[in-house]
Design an enzyme around this catalytic site. Structure first.
Site, PDB file in Angstrom:
ATOM      1  N   GLY A  40       0.876  -1.180   0.000  1.00 56.42           N
ATOM      2  CA  GLY A  40       0.000   0.000   0.000  1.00 56.42           C
ATOM      3  C   GLY A  40       0.901   1.213   0.000  1.00 56.42           C
ATOM      4  O   GLY A  40       1.565   1.479   0.993  1.00 56.42           O
ATOM      5  N   GLN A 218       7.175  -3.753   0.175  1.00 54.48           N
ATOM      6  CA  GLN A 218       7.595  -4.357   1.447  1.00 54.48           C
ATOM      7  C   GLN A 218       8.947  -3.756   1.888  1.00 54.48           C
ATOM      8  O   GLN A 218       9.240  -2.626   1.531  1.00 54.48           O
ATOM      9  CB  GLN A 218       7.678  -5.887   1.334  1.00 54.48           C
ATOM     10  CG  GLN A 218       6.320  -6.567   1.248  1.00 54.48           C
ATOM     11  CD  GLN A 218       5.718  -6.560  -0.150  1.00 54.48           C
ATOM     12  OE1 GLN A 218       6.340  -6.972  -1.092  1.00 54.48           O
ATOM     13  NE2 GLN A 218       4.489  -6.088  -0.278  1.00 54.48           N
TER      14      GLN A 218
HETATM   15  P1  GDP Z   1       5.074   2.662   1.633  1.00 54.46           P
HETATM   16  O1  GDP Z   1       4.323   1.385   1.715  1.00 54.46           O
HETATM   17  O2  GDP Z   1       6.533   2.473   1.917  1.00 54.46           O
HETATM   18  O3  GDP Z   1       4.856   3.423   0.362  1.00 54.46           O
HETATM   19  O4  GDP Z   1       4.512   3.580   2.835  1.00 54.46           O
HETATM   20  P2  GDP Z   1       2.962   3.786   3.219  1.00 54.46           P
HETATM   21  O5  GDP Z   1       2.356   4.689   2.220  1.00 54.46           O
HETATM   22  O6  GDP Z   1       2.302   2.490   3.491  1.00 54.46           O
HETATM   23  O7  GDP Z   1       3.108   4.484   4.642  1.00 54.46           O
HETATM   24  C1  GDP Z   1       3.790   5.685   4.795  1.00 54.46           C
HETATM   25  C2  GDP Z   1       2.831   6.699   5.423  1.00 54.46           C
HETATM   26  O8  GDP Z   1       3.535   7.828   5.859  1.00 54.46           O
HETATM   27  C3  GDP Z   1       1.806   7.242   4.445  1.00 54.46           C
HETATM   28  O9  GDP Z   1       0.620   7.530   5.132  1.00 54.46           O
HETATM   29  C4  GDP Z   1       2.452   8.522   3.925  1.00 54.46           C
HETATM   30  O10 GDP Z   1       1.514   9.479   3.448  1.00 54.46           O
HETATM   31  C5  GDP Z   1       3.115   9.006   5.174  1.00 54.46           C
HETATM   32  N1  GDP Z   1       4.341   9.775   4.991  1.00 54.46           N
HETATM   33  C6  GDP Z   1       5.363   9.574   4.119  1.00 54.46           C
HETATM   34  N2  GDP Z   1       6.374  10.420   4.366  1.00 54.46           N
HETATM   35  C7  GDP Z   1       5.981  11.177   5.421  1.00 54.46           C
HETATM   36  C8  GDP Z   1       6.618  12.203   6.186  1.00 54.46           C
HETATM   37  O11 GDP Z   1       7.756  12.597   5.939  1.00 54.46           O
HETATM   38  N3  GDP Z   1       5.908  12.713   7.236  1.00 54.46           N
HETATM   39  C9  GDP Z   1       4.650  12.306   7.546  1.00 54.46           C
HETATM   40  N4  GDP Z   1       4.051  12.865   8.580  1.00 54.46           N
HETATM   41  N5  GDP Z   1       4.029  11.343   6.854  1.00 54.46           N
HETATM   42  C10 GDP Z   1       4.698  10.779   5.817  1.00 54.46           C
HETATM   43  P1  IMO Z   2       4.408  -1.953   1.543  1.00 59.01           P
HETATM   44  O1  IMO Z   2       4.877  -2.121   0.124  1.00 59.01           O
HETATM   45  C1  IMO Z   2       4.106  -3.589   5.564  1.00 59.01           C
HETATM   46  C2  IMO Z   2       3.746  -7.933   5.927  1.00 59.01           C
HETATM   47  C3  IMO Z   2       2.443  -8.453   6.489  1.00 59.01           C
HETATM   48  C4  IMO Z   2       2.936  -9.726   7.161  1.00 59.01           C
HETATM   49  C5  IMO Z   2       4.004 -10.232   6.186  1.00 59.01           C
HETATM   50  C6  IMO Z   2       3.511 -11.272   5.193  1.00 59.01           C
HETATM   51  O2  IMO Z   2       3.202  -1.129   1.699  1.00 59.01           O
HETATM   52  O3  IMO Z   2       5.556  -1.526   2.408  1.00 59.01           O
HETATM   53  P2  IMO Z   2       1.987 -11.133   3.019  1.00 59.01           P
HETATM   54  O4  IMO Z   2       0.576 -10.675   2.844  1.00 59.01           O
HETATM   55  O5  IMO Z   2       2.979 -10.417   2.179  1.00 59.01           O
HETATM   56  O6  IMO Z   2       2.124 -12.623   2.886  1.00 59.01           O
HETATM   57  O7  IMO Z   2       2.317 -10.809   4.566  1.00 59.01           O
HETATM   58  O8  IMO Z   2       4.450  -9.086   5.491  1.00 59.01           O
HETATM   59  N1  IMO Z   2       3.620  -7.030   4.745  1.00 59.01           N
HETATM   60  C7  IMO Z   2       3.766  -5.715   4.795  1.00 59.01           C
HETATM   61  N2  IMO Z   2       3.971  -4.897   5.851  1.00 59.01           N
HETATM   62  N3  IMO Z   2       4.060  -3.083   4.311  1.00 59.01           N
HETATM   63  C8  IMO Z   2       3.885  -3.892   3.247  1.00 59.01           C
HETATM   64  O9  IMO Z   2       3.963  -3.446   1.984  1.00 59.01           O
HETATM   65  C9  IMO Z   2       3.678  -5.264   3.469  1.00 59.01           C
HETATM   66  N4  IMO Z   2       3.448  -6.317   2.660  1.00 59.01           N
HETATM   67  C10 IMO Z   2       3.422  -7.390   3.461  1.00 59.01           C
HETATM   68  O10 IMO Z   2       1.879  -7.554   7.414  1.00 59.01           O
HETATM   69  O11 IMO Z   2       3.573  -9.412   8.370  1.00 59.01           O
HETATM   70 MG    MG Z   3       2.656   0.580   2.691  1.00 59.70          MG
END
Ligand code: GDP
Ligand code: IMO
Ligand code: MG
Length: 422
Positions: A40, A218
């Site tokens: 995500g 991940q």
């Molecule tokens: P990803 O899976 O590595 O792309 O990260 P996610 O989108 O799952 O989670 C990162 C969260 O942190 C998201 O809600 C972003 O909008 C938020 N985010 C990213 N960079 C920053 C930052 O520098 N500050 C804050 N407050 N939020 C951030």
């Molecule tokens: P992004 O790209 C955080 C975690 C799950 C679980 C383990 C295995 O957003 O960083 P799976 O469904 O892949 O078999 O789950 O990996 N996991 C993540 N945790 N961010 C992710 O993706 C993840 N994708 C899988 O929570 O512990």
């Molecule tokens: Mg994510």
């Protein structure tokens, strides 16, 4: 620099989507190379927030070629729903004919397996593990099969022999070839214009000197090989996995930028030595909106663990770092970072492979100077409070990796790149 990998250095959710979107303003191509809609990736610009699960983060710019490479596992139904939600007029997307398809029985089996485990992995229930399992067992369905009726029927007939036996062992209902055949042939028709040999395409684009970003999903500690097994995902997110997952030569990768939060989070089960189970943890969780982008689960929160980053650097190589969510640490009074572990009486500076040992390690902390200033409007390194600079400098020195980018808010504008390398 022409080819750059954006890779998670922790347990996912480091802000890879944000950093990829920021760097994509300078890129011609964005490639997702592994995982599926367990990811995500959040992107915020022009007052809008988007959550991408399968689609690469360059999709909002029609001049960017977006590639979903062979190493991915793709739920085609979810892919279409993601597209419908985005309502994009113009975009440029190619899907590998070699990528594997997440089928409904994979999701059933993912959920069923979790129920049987004494210590569940805490998967996203998206069918990721069972899809990669079928790939390795040579009974998977590939994207290319969906656009070839004869092959699809043959493949489904073969694979369902095994899958229905497995479903039965969990007391789950079987699938018939007919029901899946019609539905998936229809999906095949819809995605056909985008399906191609993406290795050929990507090599051509690299030969044309295009700037390519590889968007990891991940994080390194969730890597099937180098992560905290068995509490991992079923692919390798490391930069080292890019060549095999995209069909390019290893030497075509110029560098990687490891994305790390200024602290740590983890969703799902597994050891987490620096986990903070008190009001500081709650403060960070609320301030950083630490709830899963894919599942909505509250994320476990912890101090920054430099053992984790050191491990990520060793197993995948990190030329640069991008430190995200730095703004969230403003106001955290008891600020510290983990610089080693104690395993019983012994000090260690690595992550033990034995999961029982890893559950037992105690972090060795270095106390850091804290800061209270709101840094969300900072637009250069110089504007940061001295204590924040010291925090970043300590990370750089400890790991011997340059911090290329720091991020002080979710918006694209709240990003500072310190050097023009890409
Ligand atoms: P990803 O899976 O590595 O792309 O990260 P996610 O989108 O799952 O989670 C990162 C969260 O942190 C998201 O809600 C972003 O909008 C938020 N985010 C990213 N960079 C920053 C930052 O520098 N500050 C804050 N407050 N939020 C951030
Ligand atoms: P992004 O790209 C955080 C975690 C799950 C679980 C383990 C295995 O957003 O960083 P799976 O469904 O892949 O078999 O789950 O990996 N996991 C993540 N945790 N961010 C992710 O993706 C993840 N994708 C899988 O929570 O512990
Ligand atoms: Mg994510």
């Amino acid at each position: 620099m022409k080819t750059l990998v954006v890779v998670g250095t922790q347990w996912g959710d480091e802000g890879k989507g944000k950093i990829t979107d920021y760097l994509a303003q300078r890129a011609d191509v964005v490639v997702r190379y592994q995982g599926g809609n367990n990811a995500g990736h959040t992107i915020v610009f022009n007052g809008n927030k988007y959550a991408l699960h399968l689609i690469p983060s360059g999709i909002f710019n029609p001049n960017i070629t977006n590639i979903m490479a062979n190493g991915m596992v793709i739920n085609v139904k979810a892919l279409m729903e993601e597209f419908d939600k985005l309502k994009l007029d113009k975009f440029n997307l190619y899907i590998s004919d070699r990528a594997h398809v997440v089928m409904p029985y994979h999701i059933d089996l993912d959920k069923a397996k979790e129920k049987v485990l004494k210590k569940p992995v805490g998967t996203t229930h998206k069918g990721i593990g069972p899809t990669y399992t079928d790939k390795a067992a040579r009974i998977g369905i590939r994207i290319g099969d969906l656009i070839n009726p004869e092959i699809l029927k043959e493949r489904l007939t073969e694979t369902l022999k095994f899958k229905n036996l497995e479903l039965k062992s969990y007391g789950l209902p079987p699938y018939s070839v007919e029901e899946l055949y019609e539905e998936y042939l229809e999906y095949g028709k819809r995605i056909k214009p985008h399906v191609t040999d993406t290795s050929v395409l990507l090599n051509k684009l690299i030969n044309e000197n295009k700037k390519v970003l590889f968007e990891g999903a991940q994080g390194s500690l969730l890597c099937l090989d180098h992560g905290t097994y068995p509490f991992v995902t079923s692919s390798s997110p490391t930069a080292a996995s890019v060549p095999i997952n995209t069909g390019i030569a290893p030497w075509l990768i110029d560098a990687s930028v490891g994305v790390t939060k200024a602290y740590s989070t983890r969703v799902g089960g597994g050891a987490f030595p620096t986990e903070i189970d008190n009001e500081i943890g709650n403060y960070i969780r609320e301030k950083g909106h630490e709830y899963g982008t894919t599942t909505g689960r509250p994320r476990r929160v912890g101090y920054l663990d430099l053992m984790v980053l050191k491990h990520a650097k060793r197993v995948g190589g990190l030329k640069y770092l991008a430190v995200t969510l730095l703004d969230v640490l403003s106001g955290v009074k008891d600020l510290k970072v983990c610089i080693g572990y104690r395993l019983d009486e012994k000090e260690i500076d690595y992550i033990p492979s034995n999961i029982k040992d890893y559950e037992r390690v105690k972090p060795i902390y270095k106390k850091m100077e804290n800061w209270d200033e709101d840094i969300t409007n900072v637009r250069s390194y110089e504007e940061l409070p001295n204590a924040t600079k010291k925090y970043l400098e300590f990370i750089e020195e400890f790991l011997d990796v340059e911090i290329l980018i720091f991020s002080i808010g979710p918006d694209r504008k709240q990003t500072v790149m310190r050097k023009d390398i890409f």
